[in-house]
Design a protein around this motif. Structure first.
Motif, PDB file in Angstrom:
ATOM      1  N   ARG A 128       0.817  -1.209   0.000  1.00 47.96           N
ATOM      2  CA  ARG A 128       0.000   0.000   0.000  1.00 47.96           C
ATOM      3  C   ARG A 128       0.856   1.266   0.000  1.00 47.96           C
ATOM      4  O   ARG A 128       0.549   2.256  -0.649  1.00 47.96           O
ATOM      5  N   PHE A 129       1.922   1.236   0.777  1.00 42.41           N
ATOM      6  CA  PHE A 129       2.692   2.459   1.015  1.00 42.41           C
ATOM      7  C   PHE A 129       4.143   2.163   0.680  1.00 42.41           C
ATOM      8  O   PHE A 129       4.768   1.299   1.307  1.00 42.41           O
ATOM      9  N   VAL A 130       4.664   2.807  -0.353  1.00 39.94           N
ATOM     10  CA  VAL A 130       6.015   2.519  -0.830  1.00 39.94           C
ATOM     11  C   VAL A 130       6.854   3.794  -0.816  1.00 39.94           C
ATOM     12  O   VAL A 130       6.423   4.836  -1.296  1.00 39.94           O
ATOM     13  N   ARG A 131       8.005   3.726  -0.204  1.00 42.38           N
ATOM     14  CA  ARG A 131       8.912   4.873  -0.162  1.00 42.38           C
ATOM     15  C   ARG A 131      10.346   4.391  -0.294  1.00 42.38           C
ATOM     16  O   ARG A 131      10.626   3.211  -0.117  1.00 42.38           O
ATOM     17  N   GLU A 132      11.246   5.342  -0.572  1.00 42.57           N
ATOM     18  CA  GLU A 132      12.664   4.992  -0.661  1.00 42.57           C
ATOM     19  C   GLU A 132      13.426   5.587   0.507  1.00 42.57           C
ATOM     20  O   GLU A 132      13.086   6.668   0.989  1.00 42.57           O
ATOM     21  N   PHE A 133      14.439   4.869   0.935  1.00 44.04           N
ATOM     22  CA  PHE A 133      15.353   5.406   1.940  1.00 44.04           C
ATOM     23  C   PHE A 133      16.735   5.500   1.318  1.00 44.04           C
ATOM     24  O   PHE A 133      17.261   4.507   0.821  1.00 44.04           O
ATOM     25  N   ARG A 134      17.296   6.696   1.361  1.00 42.96           N
ATOM     26  CA  ARG A 134      18.607   6.914   0.777  1.00 42.96           C
ATOM     27  C   ARG A 134      19.695   6.303   1.643  1.00 42.96           C
ATOM     28  O   ARG A 134      19.518   6.136   2.844  1.00 42.96           O
ATOM     29  N   GLY A 135      20.822   6.048   1.044  1.00 37.21           N
ATOM     30  CA  GLY A 135      21.983   5.572   1.780  1.00 37.21           C
ATOM     31  C   GLY A 135      22.305   4.128   1.465  1.00 37.21           C
ATOM     32  O   GLY A 135      21.466   3.365   0.994  1.00 37.21           O
ATOM     33  N   GLU A 136      23.557   3.775   1.695  1.00 35.17           N
ATOM     34  CA  GLU A 136      23.987   2.409   1.414  1.00 35.17           C
ATOM     35  C   GLU A 136      23.447   1.460   2.465  1.00 35.17           C
ATOM     36  O   GLU A 136      23.420   1.764   3.653  1.00 35.17           O
ATOM     37  N   THR A 137      23.007   0.298   2.018  1.00 31.56           N
ATOM     38  CA  THR A 137      22.565  -0.738   2.943  1.00 31.56           C
ATOM     39  C   THR A 137      23.055  -2.082   2.440  1.00 31.56           C
ATOM     40  O   THR A 137      23.420  -2.226   1.280  1.00 31.56           O
ATOM     41  N   LYS A 138      23.016  -3.033   3.354  1.00 32.30           N
ATOM     42  CA  LYS A 138      23.325  -4.400   2.946  1.00 32.30           C
ATOM     43  C   LYS A 138      22.029  -5.188   2.747  1.00 32.30           C
ATOM     44  O   LYS A 138      22.049  -6.390   2.601  1.00 32.30           O
TER      45      LYS A 138
END
Lengths: 275, 147
Positions: A128-138
């Protein structure tokens, strides 16, 4: 490209989706700046260790599924795209369904014939709710992020859409003082005063604060103290108010404000997260 | 810790449960109750509207803790859960004084009922308009005996 690696991951994530409890128990995802999606449950008050009343907002956050991993090489920036809350398939458009699973299409066939690997998908229900989070992740596509990411986090920012007030006057919208109740004020008690000068400049300046549409816009509350984390119920308890109505979607992320050290608003309660 | 009431942990983990539409009031209230549950006292001293009570209030002065007693008539009780409050009214040197306490506050050591009064309503705001002897409430003797 790590496309092959990601493809290998896919069957694993499928088997995981059968047992959601197992994912929730998995170790926290490493994120450069911790973030999670959720919804506002409502406000209440709890007692601090020393008996002080703390006004809190309860946010149900996660578990969020990682839908897409963006990389600087391919997209120009590092980020993960996460989704919150399943949406019934009948309500999801094809493009939304395509966000989470590999759909068959002419284009997909063409590309597979040409030997181009499809981007890895999370293989979950439409979100329902989609967003992006910036930054490097594993984080891997299909992995679940839970409130456990905020373990050891003192304060968070909460982003939501504020309640719409419709057409509002200057007193409500901009906090003007209005005019006097007496001394000859005629029916303009809640009006602004003057809006500008005389013949010079002879016009209104742009951005003059006036009455108009108020609310229903993105709003961020920064540096809210994280009072409690409930891993079992996926709850975050933050001090103070959060924009939007109860049930409204919010983005919770680790604050980028400088860590508090003494003074007003210093965390006084012990974290009960690890219970 | 599982939610109290009908909701259980197993139901919560069920994806069917998660599909309830956002802002489902029933579910939200259960979650709020769960959050409040840690702040609630397991046992509250029993008192009723119209009772004359001693509220023993813990006060921290520097490092020393002492107890302050506020005596008066309970004229109102409002709210629910961890937000439940009660109002105590007394006359101090001819001036009416009201204090509002959270029922579940850890700062309240105990509430002792000194005298029970007969009341016909839940909010005794009418006592504010009364002076002198008219403030007194008729004693409810049977209840005192049972306590």
């Amino acid at each position: 490209m790590a496309a092959e690696d990601q493809k290998d991951e896919t069957p694993e994530s499928q088997s995981e989706s059968d047992v959601p409890a197992a994912i929730a128990a998995s170790e926290p995802v490493e994120m450069e700046r911790k973030g999670l999606l959720g919804r506002k449950i409502g406000m209440t008050q709890i007692f601090d260790d020393d008996g002080t009343v703390v006004p809190v907002t309860v946010i149900e956050a996660g578990p969020c599924t990682v839908l897409l991993s963006r990389s600087a090489g391919r997209d120009g920036y590092d980020a993960i795209q996460v989704g919150y809350r399943d949406k019934p398939r009948r309500l999801a458009s094809r493009s939304v369904r395509g966000q989470v699973v590999k759909l068959e299409s002419k284009r997909a066939k063409k590309r597979s014939h040409a030997g181009i690997e499809m981007v890895a998908k999370a293989d979950c229900e439409p979100q329902r709710f989609v967003r992006e989070f910036r930054g490097e992740t594993k984080a891997q596509v299909g992995q679940k992020i839970t409130v456990a990411v905020f373990e050891g986090c003192d304060a968070v920012d909460v982003i939501g859409v504020s309640k719409g007030r419709g057409t509002a006057g200057v007193m409500k919208r901009h906090g003007f003082s209005g005019q006097r109740a007496t001394h000859g004020v005629k029916k303009v008690h809640r009006h602004q005063g003057g809006t500008g000068m005389c013949q010079s400049p002879g016009r209104l300046f742009k951005g003059k604060k006036m009455a108009g549409r108020f609310g229903n816009e993105r709003s961020t509350m920064r540096n809210l103290r994280l009072v409690d984390i409930d891993n079992d119920q996926n709850l975050l308890v933050v001090r103070g108010a959060v924009p939007g109505p109860n049930g409204g979607y919010v983005v919770v992320r680790q604050t980028n404000k400088v860590k508090r050290s003494g003074g007003v608003g210093t965390p006084t309660s012990k974290k009960k997260g690890a219970k | 810790m599982p939610l109290t009431g009908k909701q259980t942990t197993t139901q919560k983990n069920n994806s069917q449960q998660l599909n309830t539409f956002p802002g489902d009031p029933k579910m939200s209230q259960q979650i709020l109750d769960h959050v409040e549950s840690n702040s609630l006292k397991t046992e509250i001293d029993k008192f009723e509207i119209g009772d004359t009570v001693d509220v023993h209030n813990r006060i921290l002065e520097g490092n020393k803790e002492r107890t302050q007693v506020f005596n008066g008539v309970v004229i109102a009780r409002s709210g629910a859960g961890s937000r439940e409050m009660f109002t105590v009214r007394r006359i101090v040197s001819g001036e009416g004084v009201e204090r509002k306490f959270p029922v579940h506050s850890p700062k309240i050591a105990k509430i002792v009922v000194k005298r029970s009064g007969v009341t016909r309503r839940a909010k005794l705001y009418y006592l504010r308009d009364r002076i002198g002897k008219a403030v007194r409430l008729r004693e409810r003797r049977t209840d005192v005996a049972s306590k």
